[in-house]
Design a protein around this motif. Sequence first.
Motif, PDB file in Angstrom:
ATOM      1  N   ALA A  13      59.295  21.258   6.117  1.00 13.40           N
ATOM      2  CA  ALA A  13      58.089  20.951   5.347  1.00 13.40           C
ATOM      3  C   ALA A  13      58.354  21.214   3.871  1.00 13.40           C
ATOM      4  O   ALA A  13      59.060  22.161   3.514  1.00 13.40           O
ATOM      5  CB  ALA A  13      56.937  21.812   5.843  1.00 13.40           C
ATOM      6  N   SER A  14      57.815  20.363   3.014  1.00 11.78           N
ATOM      7  CA  SER A  14      58.062  20.500   1.572  1.00 11.78           C
ATOM      8  C   SER A  14      57.291  21.680   0.989  1.00 11.78           C
ATOM      9  O   SER A  14      57.651  22.209  -0.046  1.00 11.78           O
ATOM     10  CB  SER A  14      57.646  19.222   0.851  1.00 11.78           C
ATOM     11  N   GLY A  15      56.234  22.065   1.665  1.00 13.14           N
ATOM     12  CA  GLY A  15      55.412  23.172   1.164  1.00 13.14           C
ATOM     13  C   GLY A  15      54.284  22.705   0.280  1.00 13.14           C
ATOM     14  O   GLY A  15      53.437  23.496  -0.125  1.00 13.14           O
ATOM     15  N   TRP A  16      54.270  21.403  -0.039  1.00 12.27           N
ATOM     16  CA  TRP A  16      53.208  20.858  -0.888  1.00 12.27           C
ATOM     17  C   TRP A  16      52.504  19.737  -0.138  1.00 12.27           C
ATOM     18  O   TRP A  16      53.174  18.859   0.411  1.00 12.27           O
ATOM     19  CB  TRP A  16      53.778  20.305  -2.190  1.00 12.27           C
ATOM     20  N   PRO A  17      51.195  19.746  -0.113  1.00 12.24           N
ATOM     21  CA  PRO A  17      50.495  18.679   0.595  1.00 12.24           C
ATOM     22  C   PRO A  17      50.788  17.325  -0.046  1.00 12.24           C
ATOM     23  O   PRO A  17      50.860  17.220  -1.268  1.00 12.24           O
ATOM     24  CB  PRO A  17      49.009  19.048   0.456  1.00 12.24           C
ATOM     25  N   GLY A  18      50.984  16.324   0.763  1.00 12.27           N
ATOM     26  CA  GLY A  18      51.226  14.987   0.245  1.00 12.27           C
ATOM     27  C   GLY A  18      52.682  14.669   0.015  1.00 12.27           C
ATOM     28  O   GLY A  18      53.060  13.509  -0.092  1.00 12.27           O
ATOM     29  N   ARG A  19      53.508  15.698  -0.087  1.00  9.56           N
ATOM     30  CA  ARG A  19      54.935  15.428  -0.311  1.00  9.56           C
ATOM     31  C   ARG A  19      55.640  15.321   1.030  1.00  9.56           C
ATOM     32  O   ARG A  19      55.388  16.115   1.939  1.00  9.56           O
ATOM     33  CB  ARG A  19      55.566  16.547  -1.132  1.00  9.56           C
ATOM     34  N   PRO A  20      56.521  14.334   1.179  1.00 10.50           N
ATOM     35  CA  PRO A  20      57.170  14.149   2.482  1.00 10.50           C
ATOM     36  C   PRO A  20      58.100  15.309   2.809  1.00 10.50           C
ATOM     37  O   PRO A  20      58.618  15.959   1.900  1.00 10.50           O
ATOM     38  CB  PRO A  20      57.961  12.844   2.300  1.00 10.50           C
ATOM     39  N   PRO A  21      58.294  15.570   4.091  1.00 10.45           N
ATOM     40  CA  PRO A  21      59.213  16.659   4.459  1.00 10.45           C
ATOM     41  C   PRO A  21      60.654  16.294   4.105  1.00 10.45           C
ATOM     42  O   PRO A  21      60.989  15.115   3.978  1.00 10.45           O
ATOM     43  CB  PRO A  21      59.022  16.766   5.976  1.00 10.45           C
ATOM     44  N   PHE A  22      61.463  17.312   3.955  1.00  9.23           N
ATOM     45  CA  PHE A  22      62.892  17.074   3.732  1.00  9.23           C
ATOM     46  C   PHE A  22      63.563  16.896   5.095  1.00  9.23           C
ATOM     47  O   PHE A  22      63.461  17.758   5.968  1.00  9.23           O
ATOM     48  CB  PHE A  22      63.528  18.246   2.977  1.00  9.23           C
ATOM     49  N   VAL A  23      64.214  15.764   5.260  1.00  6.50           N
ATOM     50  CA  VAL A  23      64.855  15.473   6.550  1.00  6.50           C
ATOM     51  C   VAL A  23      66.329  15.869   6.465  1.00  6.50           C
ATOM     52  O   VAL A  23      67.114  15.230   5.768  1.00  6.50           O
ATOM     53  CB  VAL A  23      64.720  13.971   6.910  1.00  6.50           C
ATOM     54  N   ALA A  24      66.684  16.935   7.173  1.00  2.90           N
ATOM     55  CA  ALA A  24      68.071  17.406   7.157  1.00  2.90           C
ATOM     56  C   ALA A  24      68.905  16.668   8.193  1.00  2.90           C
ATOM     57  O   ALA A  24      70.077  16.377   7.969  1.00  2.90           O
ATOM     58  CB  ALA A  24      68.123  18.905   7.418  1.00  2.90           C
ATOM     59  N   LEU A  25      68.300  16.388   9.333  1.00  6.38           N
ATOM     60  CA  LEU A  25      68.981  15.613  10.375  1.00  6.38           C
ATOM     61  C   LEU A  25      68.054  14.503  10.822  1.00  6.38           C
ATOM     62  O   LEU A  25      66.859  14.738  11.034  1.00  6.38           O
ATOM     63  CB  LEU A  25      69.306  16.494  11.588  1.00  6.38           C
ATOM     64  N   ASP A  26      68.641  13.331  11.011  1.00  5.09           N
ATOM     65  CA  ASP A  26      67.791  12.174  11.267  1.00  5.09           C
ATOM     66  C   ASP A  26      68.304  11.381  12.481  1.00  5.09           C
ATOM     67  O   ASP A  26      69.045  10.421  12.335  1.00  5.09           O
ATOM     68  CB  ASP A  26      67.795  11.312   9.997  1.00  5.09           C
ATOM     69  N   GLY A  27      67.944  11.852  13.657  1.00  3.29           N
ATOM     70  CA  GLY A  27      68.330  11.137  14.880  1.00  3.29           C
ATOM     71  C   GLY A  27      69.820  11.176  15.155  1.00  3.29           C
ATOM     72  O   GLY A  27      70.423  10.157  15.483  1.00  3.29           O
ATOM     73  N   LEU A  28      70.398  12.355  15.037  1.00  2.00           N
ATOM     74  CA  LEU A  28      71.848  12.484  15.211  1.00  2.00           C
ATOM     75  C   LEU A  28      72.226  12.586  16.699  1.00  2.00           C
ATOM     76  O   LEU A  28      71.749  13.461  17.401  1.00  2.00           O
ATOM     77  CB  LEU A  28      72.350  13.722  14.464  1.00  2.00           C
ATOM     78  N   SER A  29      73.039  11.664  17.149  1.00  2.00           N
ATOM     79  CA  SER A  29      73.524  11.691  18.530  1.00  2.00           C
ATOM     80  C   SER A  29      75.042  11.695  18.520  1.00  2.00           C
ATOM     81  O   SER A  29      75.657  10.831  17.891  1.00  2.00           O
ATOM     82  CB  SER A  29      73.037  10.456  19.304  1.00  2.00           C
ATOM     83  N   LEU A  30      75.633  12.660  19.197  1.00  2.00           N
ATOM     84  CA  LEU A  30      77.092  12.680  19.306  1.00  2.00           C
ATOM     85  C   LEU A  30      77.491  13.409  20.578  1.00  2.00           C
ATOM     86  O   LEU A  30      76.677  14.094  21.194  1.00  2.00           O
ATOM     87  CB  LEU A  30      77.745  13.328  18.079  1.00  2.00           C
ATOM     88  N   SER A  31      78.738  13.234  20.952  1.00  2.00           N
ATOM     89  CA  SER A  31      79.238  13.991  22.098  1.00  2.00           C
ATOM     90  C   SER A  31      80.680  14.412  21.830  1.00  2.00           C
ATOM     91  O   SER A  31      81.437  13.695  21.168  1.00  2.00           O
ATOM     92  CB  SER A  31      79.146  13.158  23.377  1.00  2.00           C
ATOM     93  N   VAL A  32      81.004  15.595  22.297  1.00  2.00           N
ATOM     94  CA  VAL A  32      82.351  16.136  22.137  1.00  2.00           C
ATOM     95  C   VAL A  32      82.906  16.400  23.531  1.00  2.00           C
ATOM     96  O   VAL A  32      82.277  17.097  24.324  1.00  2.00           O
ATOM     97  CB  VAL A  32      82.325  17.445  21.306  1.00  2.00           C
ATOM     98  N   ARG A  33      84.056  15.792  23.815  1.00  2.00           N
ATOM     99  CA  ARG A  33      84.613  15.901  25.164  1.00  2.00           C
ATOM    100  C   ARG A  33      85.384  17.190  25.351  1.00  2.00           C
ATOM    101  O   ARG A  33      85.890  17.767  24.375  1.00  2.00           O
ATOM    102  CB  ARG A  33      85.558  14.708  25.423  1.00  2.00           C
ATOM    103  N   ARG A  34      85.490  17.575  26.603  1.00  2.00           N
ATOM    104  CA  ARG A  34      86.230  18.808  26.918  1.00  2.00           C
ATOM    105  C   ARG A  34      87.700  18.672  26.518  1.00  2.00           C
ATOM    106  O   ARG A  34      88.326  17.655  26.767  1.00  2.00           O
ATOM    107  CB  ARG A  34      86.120  19.103  28.413  1.00  2.00           C
TER     108      ARG A  34
END
Lengths: 323, 254
Positions: free
Chosen positions: A14-35
Amino acid sequence: MDDIVTDNLTKSYASGWPGRPPFVALDGLSLSVRRGEIFGFLGPNGAGKTTTLKILLGLVRATSGQAYLLGQPAGDVAARRRIGFLPESPYFYDYLTAEEFLGFYGRLAGLDRGAITQRVTDLLGLVGLTEARTRQLRKFSKGMLQRVGLAQALIHDPELIILDEPMTGLDPVGRKQVRDLILSLRDRGKTVFFSTHILHDVEMICDRVGIVMKGRLVASGRVDELVRQDHTQSVEVVCQQLKIEGNAFIHSLATRVLQQGQQCLIVLPSPDAVDALVGEIRRQGGRLLSVTPHKASLEDLFFQEATQQTSLSLPHMTGGRAS
Amino acid sequence: MGAIGVIALNAFRESLRDKILYNLVLFAGLLIGLSVLLADLSITEHHKVIADMGLAAINLIGVIIAIFVGISLVNKEIERRTIYTIMARPISRASFVLGKYLGLALTLFVNLAIMVAVFLLTLWLYHVPIQLSIFQAVLLIFVEILVVTAVALFFSTFSSTTLSAIFTLGLYVIGHLTADLRTLVANSESGPIKSLVDLLYYLCPNLDMLNIKGQAAVGIAAAPEYVILASLYGVMYAGFLLTGACLVFQQRDF
């Protein structure tokens, strides 16, 4: 199941201010790491690498999406018994000696006294800190802290090792040692997931990489596959005894021409023009010294993605999703 | 040894290697020494002045350590990012909070033991009778320190170090005044004021209940039931705050 799986992971603050958009640190990240693989998690500063790692370890809660480690939900206490972690620029209890420090983490991992003594000796030897075992960490250099941090991550012989910028602060010798250590871990069947912004490290040791930009995974796969995909190769031709000045034909083929004394370097944008250039060199009485195809590097791909993402920054700030 | 024990012993080791605590204990020793000088200046009640000042010095230093170490106990781990590697281990967040608390409680116990030893030596040297009341007062001082540590820890789980210090000091002062305030407004005709004071009385720790230094200094022992009940009250209040601290800490992002 893969050792690390994230599915549509999102984290916004959350930006902490009403009306201001949140800061998006991760945006739908999908990954996989194999053994058993070394996976390089690549991205510029602020791309979301550390946030991803923190979610995986349960230090931060995802806004939405799922993350699993070793088949358990991220943050699961029992799963952490099988995970080793080294944070970025690690800060440790500097009042402890290296020996006490590793003993503390060994006890936290549930090891008994005998196992701790053995592991501490082995690991201090492995990271080259045997001489410093009774020295307080406050007297350690940055590189030494990084190495003792690595030993801490390995104290309980984990199956999955997560490293956040493990090469940071190390000199070339230290970096090589860490690279060798990571490779030896893979040889022993361990999975290594490490974040970095140093492309050279990734190219040298990773089985697969993921490139994250502004919270999105923009590319993932084997290094050779990624750089081969849509990158044309340039070719460097070196020859001797060739009068290059005024040769319009050669200049029309090349992207770059450099004359140094008797030697001449001609850079072609693709292998297609090699035959024509070699024919011209022979016609002009020149002597061909070498023809070197220049493979597109991960760096080229990385900068290409970075440039593209910069132009997409506006939708990202409003919470736009990767397509 | 469980994770709580490992964290507690490490927190104890950290404080042992922190020179500030030694300085504070030394300062307590000086204050006890000062009580002897003041006793010499007073015309009568030499014994009372030495006992009173000594207990007050022990209480003051104990509370200072409890507040200033308590507020940084968890915050320092987050600010210095040492918490990352600990929380990556198979331990719950509640174990971490409880371990840190117990580690500081152990430190405070050792500090208190040293200060009490100096105090008792002073009493013995100046022929002040060492009575049960002194030990009762010391026990309740320790309980009060445990409560104050829990208050500091609770605030530090969701606010900055500075704000935690202000809140804890504020609650400490209120905790010593609520009983008096309640007596003062007992005859007030204003309903809202009485309700507000009642709310404060039940919500804030009644630290005055743990203060028997005055009567202890003149050798009047409290009833054993009172000491037991007051101790139980303090321990339960600390437990209540620690539960709150664990719940808040559980929700935090690092």
